[in-house]
Design a protein around this motif. Structure first.
Motif, PDB file in Angstrom:
ATOM      1  N   UNK A  77      -5.921  -3.479  11.748  1.00 30.16           N
ATOM      2  CA  UNK A  77      -5.857  -4.795  11.118  1.00 30.16           C
ATOM      3  C   UNK A  77      -4.664  -4.910  10.159  1.00 30.16           C
ATOM      4  N   UNK A  78      -4.037  -6.091  10.135  1.00 29.76           N
ATOM      5  CA  UNK A  78      -2.918  -6.331   9.228  1.00 29.76           C
ATOM      6  C   UNK A  78      -3.357  -6.282   7.770  1.00 29.76           C
ATOM      7  N   UNK A  79      -4.609  -6.645   7.521  1.00 32.98           N
ATOM      8  CA  UNK A  79      -5.133  -6.659   6.152  1.00 32.98           C
ATOM      9  C   UNK A  79      -5.584  -5.280   5.676  1.00 32.98           C
ATOM     10  N   UNK A  80      -5.428  -4.255   6.536  1.00 32.02           N
ATOM     11  CA  UNK A  80      -5.882  -2.905   6.179  1.00 32.02           C
ATOM     12  C   UNK A  80      -4.797  -2.132   5.442  1.00 32.02           C
ATOM     13  N   UNK A  81      -5.245  -1.197   4.605  1.00 27.70           N
ATOM     14  CA  UNK A  81      -4.312  -0.366   3.851  1.00 27.70           C
ATOM     15  C   UNK A  81      -4.801   1.075   3.812  1.00 27.70           C
ATOM     16  N   UNK A  82      -3.907   2.004   4.127  1.00 25.29           N
ATOM     17  CA  UNK A  82      -4.235   3.441   4.126  1.00 25.29           C
ATOM     18  C   UNK A  82      -4.292   3.940   2.681  1.00 25.29           C
ATOM     19  N   UNK A  83      -5.324   4.728   2.396  1.00 28.19           N
ATOM     20  CA  UNK A  83      -5.566   5.223   1.040  1.00 28.19           C
ATOM     21  C   UNK A  83      -5.695   6.746   1.025  1.00 28.19           C
ATOM     22  N   UNK A  84      -5.571   7.355  -0.163  1.00 27.07           N
ATOM     23  CA  UNK A  84      -5.858   8.790  -0.278  1.00 27.07           C
ATOM     24  C   UNK A  84      -7.330   9.064   0.015  1.00 27.07           C
ATOM     25  N   UNK A  85      -7.637  10.298   0.399  1.00 31.38           N
ATOM     26  CA  UNK A  85      -9.020  10.656   0.718  1.00 31.38           C
ATOM     27  C   UNK A  85      -9.905  10.646  -0.529  1.00 31.38           C
ATOM     28  N   UNK A  86      -9.368  11.118  -1.641  1.00 33.32           N
ATOM     29  CA  UNK A  86     -10.133  11.114  -2.885  1.00 33.32           C
ATOM     30  C   UNK A  86     -10.886  12.407  -3.137  1.00 33.32           C
TER      31      UNK A  86
END
Length: 348
Positions: free
Chosen positions: A146-155
């Motif tokens: 999705x264009x609205x998605x963003x990859x993040x750190x695992x945490x």
């Protein structure tokens, strides 16, 4: 800014979802009020600005009538909390957005979804329509399209998950996490059986519990590993509270994870930070992950061969490999980095 968080469970002692308790603690300073609605609530110790509401689910609960009760309670809390939050963060449960996404949109609330599974389906597609932004960690996750998605750190909670100075057993293997078909525990058992048949010396430990729906799978795993357990090569242990996992990681040498690509299993990174060497089949970790520690998905023979080669390394070689993993794989995945990015996105 005030936030409403919806999630599956708030319980610091839960062996699978206990980590989310620390997420809430870390998020709390970034918001004036934090309201958390969870399907199930257990032991928790959260900041004063955090308020927790349970939908009342207990282990073993099932049936349409009980599901209806959870939904009624959810709407009751929504009515009660009306006007007390400015944004919504739903962790791994698109069902909440399916139930209330329309209301949040009409109420001009920003909606954020965290979803990191490889499979999607209609419920996720529907929830995405009402979400302003979707977060994921694995490039193979369904939501990455999705264009609205963003990859993040695992945490990874590097303050909690760190190497504890206990005697680490040589050629010891550990698998830790929920026991379910998606974890491919049977692949691990088959690889251990191959090692055992060739007379290769090792010890192995599996920590984890099945959910109610996976009890039959768990029984199959136990039956398939009877020879290993009888000979003392494998020990099964119940799942342990999240806060106690660092001591377990620190006691063993090699971490095995057979979860397929699609999710970014944070137990792998936690194991690395506690001094373990992981052998995995998840390609989501990218080109920097050592090929000698990556086995073919579902291939127990390849896993066995990777483990055998690792057994043959000397202590210095293993130390260098672990150092590389810490410096190249673990970087940029700390919980502090994640919370900072997450809170900035929600408040923007």
């Amino acid at each position: 800014m005030r936030i409403l968080i919806t999630t599956q469970k708030v319980d610091k002692d839960d062996d699978v979802l206990g980590f989310f308790h620390n997420w809430i603690i870390k998020l709390a300073p970034h918001f004036s009020e934090v309201h958390v609605i969870a399907l199930s609530v257990g032991k928790h110790d959260l900041p004063k600005n955090v308020h927790v509401y349970s939908l009342g689910k207990r282990r073993g609960d099932s049936g349409y009538l009980k599901t209806l009760r959870y939904i009624v309670r959810f709407y009751k809390y929504l009515f009660m909390l009306s006007g007390k939050y400015d944004a919504v963060f739903s962790h791994m449960n698109p069902e909440y957005i399916i139930l209330a996404g329309w209301y949040w949109r009409l109420s001009d609330k920003k909606v954020f979804l965290w979803y990191n599974h490889k499979k999607g389906g209609l419920r996720l597609r529907f929830a995405s329509l009402f979400s302003h932004k979707i977060f994921y960690t694995s490039p193979s996750a369904f939501t990455s399209r999705y264009k609205k998605s963003e990859k993040m750190p695992v945490g990874v909670d590097t303050e909690l998950c760190k190497d504890i100075e206990v005697k680490r057993e040589k050629n010891s293997l550990l698998s830790l996490g929920r026991i379910s078909p998606v974890k491919n525990v049977e692949v691990i058992i088959e690889a251990l059986s191959l090692l055992n048949k060739e007379g290769i010396s090792f010890t192995s430990y599996i920590y984890g519990d099945p959910t109610d729906k996976d009890l039959s799978y768990y029984k199959e795993v136990l039956q398939g590993s009877e020879n290993l357990t009888e000979e003392g090569a494998l020990t099964f242990n119940k799942g342990v509270p999240y806060e106690k996992t660092p001591r377990i990681y620190s006691a063993y040498e090699i971490f095995i994870n057979a979860t397929p690509s699609g999710s970014f299993d944070k137990t792998i990174l936690e194991a690395i930070n506690c001094g373990m060497i992981p052998v995995i089949c998840n390609e989501a970790f990218g080109k920097d992950f050592p090929k000698e520690l990556l086995f073919t998905e579902g291939d127990s023979k390849d896993l066995k061969n990777k483990l055998e080669k690792l057994f043959n390394k000397n202590a210095e070689e293993k130390k260098e490999l672990q150092k590389y993993l810490r410096e190249h794989i673990l970087k940029e995945h700390s919980l502090d980095d994640l919370i900072l990015l997450l809170s900035d996105e929600i408040r923007s």
